[in-house]
Design a protein around this motif. Structure first.
Motif, PDB file in Angstrom:
ATOM      1  N   ILE A 145       5.037   7.396   7.790  1.00 34.81           N
ATOM      2  CA  ILE A 145       3.895   6.490   7.640  1.00 34.81           C
ATOM      3  C   ILE A 145       4.388   5.066   7.384  1.00 34.81           C
ATOM      4  N   SER A 166      -4.806   5.388  -0.142  1.00 38.47           N
ATOM      5  CA  SER A 166      -4.698   5.974   1.200  1.00 38.47           C
ATOM      6  C   SER A 166      -5.824   5.483   2.093  1.00 38.47           C
ATOM      7  N   ARG A 198       0.836  -1.213   0.000  1.00 38.60           N
ATOM      8  CA  ARG A 198       0.000   0.000   0.000  1.00 38.60           C
ATOM      9  C   ARG A 198       0.871   1.264   0.000  1.00 38.60           C
ATOM     10  N   LYS A 199       1.901   1.263   0.821  1.00 36.79           N
ATOM     11  CA  LYS A 199       2.718   2.465   1.003  1.00 36.79           C
ATOM     12  C   LYS A 199       3.447   2.882  -0.269  1.00 36.79           C
ATOM     13  N   LEU A 245      -4.858   1.896   3.084  1.00 35.34           N
ATOM     14  CA  LEU A 245      -3.728   1.919   4.008  1.00 35.34           C
ATOM     15  C   LEU A 245      -4.183   2.301   5.408  1.00 35.34           C
ATOM     16  N   GLU A 298       4.055   0.773   6.564  1.00 37.41           N
ATOM     17  CA  GLU A 298       3.305  -0.102   5.673  1.00 37.41           C
ATOM     18  C   GLU A 298       2.167  -0.766   6.452  1.00 37.41           C
ATOM     19  N   SER A 299       1.128  -1.181   5.730  1.00 31.05           N
ATOM     20  CA  SER A 299      -0.011  -1.856   6.368  1.00 31.05           C
ATOM     21  C   SER A 299       0.425  -3.196   6.949  1.00 31.05           C
ATOM     22  N   TRP A 330       6.986   9.883   3.811  1.00 30.45           N
ATOM     23  CA  TRP A 330       7.408   8.503   3.549  1.00 30.45           C
ATOM     24  C   TRP A 330       8.128   7.910   4.759  1.00 30.45           C
TER      25      TRP A 330
END
Length: 583
Positions: free
Chosen positions: A299, A236, A191-192, A239, A301-302, A296
């Motif tokens: 945030i 987004s 996702r990221k 995520l 990663e999921s 970056w």
């Protein structure tokens, strides 16, 4: 006033866009696995020690919601960039007649696309010829509202007027492509990375678009911008929803994300009022997205996606950092192989590489996908159709744009407050019924009561705007984690296919003032009836596997919906009936 030409198609490539895109929650225990092993837990249970509204969750909500602001204005910026100012033919080089702009237009030609021929020298005493010719010397555009737009830049009027809605349609083509490819890409690469890549894409594309040297270059970049915009907004939402707990997802997807999207839309007329040139307006629109890129390093990663890919150590690191930020104790081992549903390999579903065929492979997924595609296409066609029609409202274009944005914000907040207070299908039905009835009543309004037509149209837009926002929560929460992005992609693709049709439906107003409203109203009523078939997912958990997809509520060929407890006792019976069913 309500006979709409293709000129009006430029006024709303919106929200995609919206506006649109908002999100999920809920459902299901994997029946056979859970029944056979009471120790099995899902992701929400295993991470419940984090709480719902700690510092980590609040930061995620704020950070991802801020990313929705550029998406909010990127789709609708065409309202000002591609608007058509007042224009008329340039006078012949032989003309010497002077006067005000209005007077000049009256004696230059019968309309804005032709002029009277000049025989010899045109003076105050010279007679006017009845013969006309095209505007061979070009056009003069008013600078009262804009210093320049793409229309005045490349003379996109008269025989070239079709290029304006065509460039807007290409934006939607980009949206279609983006909604198709963003799902598989984010499911495969994360996702990221997709979220930040598409943020860069839409910002850099807008920056390059400001330096366009031709209409063709502008159109190509417009398509790329649409691809980046919808992909960024949708990713987004996924995520954020996959990192938040059940009670925080609705507030994030509807309230925080939706309101920030509306704020971005509302800021557009403010900036456009002070920046009257289209090139500098595009430059200004690119800056917030570029400023966001350093996020970056903030945030994560999921963790859900990391678990689906078997990257357990990385998922645990994300959860431990979240626990540290929330100042809560962490279990020694968070994801045990015998407890975590996503890590169980006995059925092998988690290890499969899923494709779009999985959306129609099983009866439950097939029913949900077909209904989702039809409802979302119908709602998007009506929503964008009514949005495109706002250019017909009297008044200042900047004020009208702000009012439209304010309506969207109010509807988003109201939907967020109502979403957990009523069954999902019932809420969707009421919204669409409201819109359908309001639009069908317009045919009963006398032609001279234009204010009443505007009132019915705006009330109808309130209903369909709420449905458009709500669908991102309702439809996508029915999709399992393993195909969620692809499910969102295919249904939003249908939505934007519907939005491409809306300008053509509006154009039917040339032949009949009420025909577009009859079509939109009828489509709304059909979508409302179809929405009642979808299962209610309120207060449920997100499904992770395809086997957890819920059956629709009623169908001649499918097992009706049951409660979670009843379903666990009748799973085999439903599965057997669905396997025999032809639908």
């Amino acid at each position: 006033m309500y006979l709409v030409t293709f000129r009006h198609a430029k006024t709303y490539s919106q929200q995609l866009i919206r506006h649109s895109l908002l999100l999920w929650i809920h459902f299901a225990h994997q029946q056979s696995v859970i029944m056979s092993d009471p120790k099995v837990k899902d992701f929400d249970e295993l991470t419940s020690f984090l709480g719902d509204y700690g510092l980590f969750q609040i930061l995620i909500i704020v950070q991802l919601s801020l990313a929705a602001i550029p998406s909010g204005y990127m789709g609708v910026i065409v309202v000002f960039v591609s608007d058509t100012p007042e224009y008329h033919c340039k006078e012949s080089i032989d003309s010497t007649r002077n006067g005000t702009d209005v007077e000049q237009r009256s004696w230059i030609g019968p309309d804005s696309c032709s002029r009277y021929k000049v025989n010899g020298s045109w003076t105050q005493t010279a007679g006017l010829s009845n013969d006309t010719e095209q505007c061979v010397d070009g056009w003069v555009f008013s600078t009262e509202i804009y210093s320049s737009t793409v229309v005045s830049e490349w003379d996109l009027v008269c025989e070239h007027a079709w290029k304006v809605p065509f460039s807007t349609s290409l934006f939607f083509v980009g949206v279609l492509i983006g909604s198709l490819i963003s799902g598989p890409f984010s499911d495969r690469f994360g996702r990221k990375p997709v979220f930040f890549f598409t943020m860069v894409l839409q910002s850099v594309t807008a920056l390059i678009q400001a330096a366009s040297v031709s209409w063709v270059m502008f159109c190509v970049l417009n398509c790329l911008k649409g691809l980046g915009q919808v992909s960024n907004y949708g990713t987004s939402l996924i995520l954020g929803s996959e990192m938040l707990g059940p009670s925080a997802r609705i507030k994030f997807s509807l309230l925080a994300q939706g309101v920030c999207y509306g704020i971005g839309y509302a800021l557009l007329p403010l900036f456009a009022y002070f920046i009257r040139g289209w090139r500098m307006l595009l430059v200004a629109s690119a800056i917030p997205g570029l400023i966001y890129i350093p996020m970056w390093w903030v945030i994560p990663e999921s963790p859900r996606w990391l678990l689906q890919k078997g990257r357990v150590d990385e998922a645990e690191l994300v959860i431990r950092n979240a626990a540290k930020r929330n100042r809560v104790p962490v279990p020694e081992v968070i994801f045990r192989a015998g407890q975590c549903l996503e890590l169980k390999k006995d059925k092998g579903e988690e290890e499969m590489t899923h494709t779009y065929l999985d959306l129609v492979r099983t009866p439950n997924m097939r029913n949900i996908t077909i209904l989702g595609v039809f409802i979302w296409m119908s709602v998007a066609m009506v929503y964008f159709g009514l949005s495109l029609n706002t250019s017909n409202l009297n008044g200042n274009v900047y004020l009208n744009c702000f009012i439209s944005a304010a309506i969207d914000i109010v509807v988003t907040v109201a939907t967020g407050l109502l979403v957990n207070r009523a069954p999902r299908p019932t809420l969707l039905f009421c919204m669409l019924i409201l819109c359908g009835i309001m639009l069908l009543l317009i045919q009963l309004v006398p032609e001279d009561m234009l204010v009443m037509v505007q009132v019915f149209t705006l009330v109808g837009k309130v209903g369909v705007a709420g449905a458009y926002v709500f669908l991102f929560v309702f439809v996508t929460e029915l999709m399992p984690t393993v195909v969620r992005n692809m499910g969102l992609g295919i249904t939003t693709t249908a939505a934007f296919a519907g939005s491409i049709m809306s300008p053509y439906v509006i154009y039917m107003g040339v032949y009949s003032r009420v025909l577009p409203y009859i079509i939109f109203g009828t489509v709304c009523l059909m979508a409302a009836a179809a929405g009642l078939l979808l299962p209610d997912t309120r207060n449920s958990k997100l499904p992770d596997l395809i086997s957890q997809a819920r059956p629709i509520r009623s169908c001649f060929c499918c097992c009706p919906e049951k409660t979670a407890a009843a379903q666990s006792d009748t799973t085999g019976d439903c599965r057997e009936r669905n396997n025999r069913s032809p639908c």
